[in-house]
Design an enzyme around this catalytic site. Sequence first.
Site, short mmCIF file in Angstrom:
data_model
loop_
_atom_site.label_atom_id
_atom_site.label_comp_id
_atom_site.label_asym_id
_atom_site.label_seq_id
_atom_site.Cartn_x
_atom_site.Cartn_y
_atom_site.Cartn_z
N VAL A 220 68.34 -16.74 -83.55
CA VAL A 220 69.39 -16.22 -84.42
C VAL A 220 69.96 -14.96 -83.77
CG1 VAL A 220 68.52 -17.19 -86.58
CG2 VAL A 220 67.70 -14.95 -85.82
N ASP A 221 71.01 -14.48 -84.34
CA ASP A 221 71.81 -13.37 -83.82
C ASP A 221 70.98 -12.19 -83.29
OD1 ASP A 221 73.78 -11.57 -83.25
OD2 ASP A 221 74.56 -11.43 -85.30
#
Length: 385
Positions: A220-221
Amino acid sequence: MELSKVTLEIFTKLEQKWLSHCEKSGKKVRILSIDGGGTTGIVAGAALIHLEDQIRLKTSDAHAHIADFFDLIAGTGVGAVLAAMISADDGTGHPLFSAREAVEFITQNNSELFKVNKLAGVLRRREKFSGKSMDKALKEMFKREDGTVLTLKDTCKPLLVPCFDLKSSAPFVFSRADASESPSFNFELWKVCRATSATPSLFKPFPLTSIDGKTSCSTVDGGLVMNNPTAAAVTHVLHNKRDFPSVNGVEDLLVLSIGNGPSCGRSKVHNNGECSTSSVVDIALDSVSETVDQMLANSFCWNRTDYVRIQANGVETENTVGPKTEAILKERGVESLPFGGKRLLTETNGERIECFVQRLVATGKSSLPPSPCKESAVSPLANGR
């Protein structure tokens, strides 16, 4: 006797090459760091275009690139996409994109990179943007004319990109240094950018596997843990003696950290002090970035020339219209104060970049080889070490 003579000659040449590299590297190692944030990267884009324009102006070289004058480039989210674009090797040791070309490409393809998922909400899907659309755009972005798909090793200069791995519940940092040591840490470049851009609620977690299939992540980010990757970049250089043998401390570094504008969280705080969950997340991300800025400024003993932070503060950053770009450069800079808080500077962001470039070009181009796989004094061992 003859064997000893040959051995001595080999080691003499290796020593000369090593000492030559150290002499060239005696100048400060230059780091460029680009924050994540937003989908357009307008703040970073404006700063990067001005940075490269000034480099070309002050060197009288119309073909000079940012990668020519930096020894390491780091980025998170859209900042990582920009960092990868200006450092990806076109096969000749030059970047695939100039700063202006990279920004224009993202602007022109923004609707594909961040294509709204029409099924979101209808089928109770949480992802706002289409992952498939971004995948396609990034694949085209990091492919050479001959069809070669670029990997982390295929960059003009060392690249550093953070993300968060859900499998290990820990940050994971992609780096060219690791990729050049082992295929287990080498990933396709488009996947690296996709991983660091997988913002929860906007995209699904992105699964990726290394070139040899031995390392896998569910990402994820990177902005969740390192929206401002400058500290990670500085730490990487300080501990990477293979690529940066002459660096002993921050006094040997010259750092340009580019923000991507503050999130909108603060504007959503109501008069009674209440704010939405999304606003709290925005504030947290901003705070982490600013904390990194404070710590680094302190590490550099508040040296305003060796460590420079460029950040927009009063400009709306979600629109990529030309005048907004000019406004960012004309906005007066802001810097952290030694014991907390900030102060407004007399110089604009554009003027601060110009002063930084003056120092940057004074020491000449980077002495690092374009890519570890192009030329190496010593062939790596079988285990990559």
